[in-house]
Scaffold this motif. Sequence first.
Motif, mmCIF file in Angstrom:
data_model
loop_
_atom_site.group_PDB
_atom_site.id
_atom_site.type_symbol
_atom_site.label_atom_id
_atom_site.label_comp_id
_atom_site.label_asym_id
_atom_site.label_seq_id
_atom_site.Cartn_x
_atom_site.Cartn_y
_atom_site.Cartn_z
ATOM 1 N N ILE A 61 0.843 -1.204 0.000
ATOM 2 C CA ILE A 61 0.000 0.000 0.000
ATOM 3 C C ILE A 61 0.875 1.250 0.000
ATOM 4 O O ILE A 61 0.608 2.210 -0.722
ATOM 5 C CB ILE A 61 -0.961 -0.012 1.210
ATOM 6 N N SER A 62 1.938 1.225 0.800
ATOM 7 C CA SER A 62 2.842 2.372 0.874
ATOM 8 C C SER A 62 3.511 2.664 -0.471
ATOM 9 O O SER A 62 3.734 3.820 -0.815
ATOM 10 C CB SER A 62 3.915 2.149 1.949
ATOM 11 N N TYR A 63 3.823 1.618 -1.226
ATOM 12 C CA TYR A 63 4.398 1.818 -2.563
ATOM 13 C C TYR A 63 3.370 2.409 -3.521
ATOM 14 O O TYR A 63 3.647 3.376 -4.231
ATOM 15 C CB TYR A 63 4.936 0.502 -3.142
ATOM 16 N N PHE A 64 2.166 1.820 -3.547
ATOM 17 C CA PHE A 64 1.145 2.266 -4.489
ATOM 18 C C PHE A 64 0.604 3.650 -4.165
ATOM 19 O O PHE A 64 0.119 4.349 -5.050
ATOM 20 C CB PHE A 64 0.007 1.250 -4.595
ATOM 21 N N ILE A 83 1.531 8.651 -6.608
ATOM 22 C CA ILE A 83 0.365 9.532 -6.706
ATOM 23 C C ILE A 83 0.601 10.626 -7.742
ATOM 24 O O ILE A 83 -0.292 10.960 -8.525
ATOM 25 C CB ILE A 83 0.017 10.135 -5.330
ATOM 26 N N ALA A 84 1.805 11.171 -7.779
ATOM 27 C CA ALA A 84 2.133 12.180 -8.797
ATOM 28 C C ALA A 84 1.951 11.591 -10.196
ATOM 29 O O ALA A 84 1.383 12.238 -11.087
ATOM 30 C CB ALA A 84 3.560 12.695 -8.611
ATOM 31 N N PHE A 85 2.418 10.357 -10.390
ATOM 32 C CA PHE A 85 2.292 9.706 -11.694
ATOM 33 C C PHE A 85 0.819 9.541 -12.083
ATOM 34 O O PHE A 85 0.426 9.863 -13.213
ATOM 35 C CB PHE A 85 2.988 8.342 -11.672
ATOM 36 N N TYR A 86 -0.014 9.069 -11.135
ATOM 37 C CA TYR A 86 -1.444 8.901 -11.433
ATOM 38 C C TYR A 86 -2.063 10.248 -11.806
ATOM 39 O O TYR A 86 -2.848 10.340 -12.749
ATOM 40 C CB TYR A 86 -2.208 8.329 -10.231
ATOM 41 N N ILE A 130 -3.188 14.813 -18.098
ATOM 42 C CA ILE A 130 -2.905 14.724 -19.538
ATOM 43 C C ILE A 130 -4.126 14.241 -20.318
ATOM 44 O O ILE A 130 -4.443 14.784 -21.368
ATOM 45 C CB ILE A 130 -1.694 13.808 -19.797
ATOM 46 N N PHE A 131 -4.810 13.243 -19.787
ATOM 47 C CA PHE A 131 -5.880 12.632 -20.571
ATOM 48 C C PHE A 131 -7.258 13.241 -20.344
ATOM 49 O O PHE A 131 -8.192 12.918 -21.071
ATOM 50 C CB PHE A 131 -5.908 11.123 -20.340
ATOM 51 N N SER A 132 -7.389 14.142 -19.370
ATOM 52 C CA SER A 132 -8.721 14.689 -19.161
ATOM 53 C C SER A 132 -8.801 16.217 -19.191
ATOM 54 O O SER A 132 -9.845 16.757 -19.535
ATOM 55 C CB SER A 132 -9.304 14.186 -17.838
ATOM 56 N N LEU A 184 8.599 15.450 -11.776
ATOM 57 C CA LEU A 184 7.680 15.244 -10.655
ATOM 58 C C LEU A 184 7.748 13.839 -10.059
ATOM 59 O O LEU A 184 7.355 13.648 -8.911
ATOM 60 C CB LEU A 184 6.240 15.544 -11.075
ATOM 61 N N CYS A 185 8.251 12.885 -10.819
ATOM 62 C CA CYS A 185 8.336 11.503 -10.322
ATOM 63 C C CYS A 185 9.775 11.030 -10.158
ATOM 64 O O CYS A 185 10.160 10.571 -9.083
ATOM 65 C CB CYS A 185 7.587 10.551 -11.256
ATOM 66 N N MET A 186 10.549 11.132 -11.225
ATOM 67 C CA MET A 186 11.904 10.571 -11.189
ATOM 68 C C MET A 186 12.874 11.387 -10.340
ATOM 69 O O MET A 186 13.647 10.824 -9.569
ATOM 70 C CB MET A 186 12.433 10.413 -12.616
ATOM 71 N N THR A 187 12.852 12.707 -10.481
ATOM 72 C CA THR A 187 13.791 13.543 -9.728
ATOM 73 C C THR A 187 13.665 13.338 -8.217
ATOM 74 O O THR A 187 14.681 13.150 -7.548
ATOM 75 C CB THR A 187 13.627 15.033 -10.109
ATOM 76 N N PRO A 188 12.448 13.340 -7.647
ATOM 77 C CA PRO A 188 12.357 13.118 -6.199
ATOM 78 C C PRO A 188 12.780 11.710 -5.774
ATOM 79 O O PRO A 188 13.231 11.507 -4.648
ATOM 80 C CB PRO A 188 10.877 13.334 -5.884
#
Length: 194
Positions: A11-14, A20-23, A29-31, A52-56
């Motif tokens: 759960i902590s990973y997801f 969350i940034a990725f989601y 982008i899509f909406s 927003l995802c990889m750098t952190p």
Amino acid sequence: MDKYHKIADIISYFLSPVSIAFYFILILIFSLTPINNTYEHILLLSTAIFFLCMTPAIGVLIYTKKGVIDIWVSDRKNRTPFYIIAIIGYFIALIIFYRINQHEFFVFTLAYLLVTIVLTLSNLKTKISSHAAGLTGPLTAIVYLFGIHVLPLFLFLPLLIWARLKLNAHSIAQLLGGSIIGVIVTYSTYLLFH
């Protein structure tokens, strides 16, 4: 490791701030993001995911692999450099989104930047939950953008709180503090800049 501990870890990973940034990037982008061509779409997606995802995450992953820290950066004293790396990445993304006129991504990134600054300052005294702030901030943005009918998404928060408590990662006060920071800073950012 017992079964519930493993579930809490998953759960902590997801529900990690990076996940969350990725989601949220995909939702934007899509909406909500008007995209004129494929190149613009790829540029926006790659910029958002990188900054927003990889750098952190990259510094945390490197130092976890070296055995210097654990994946959750459990020791409060070790968190500040990783927060600063995230802040720098968010700031660069903010400039890029401003320059390419992507307002939705600009406001989202500004909220992430401001939440992370508050977490960094809070970290000087206590280990406020970045997981909680990283969940409630984007959920607040989603409710702001799509309306109260998506409010049930906040049901992920008790699940996250249970997981972080099960892993002994935070106290309930640290989790509630992170949740409150995520909501207040994000709502204020959207109210002022959206």
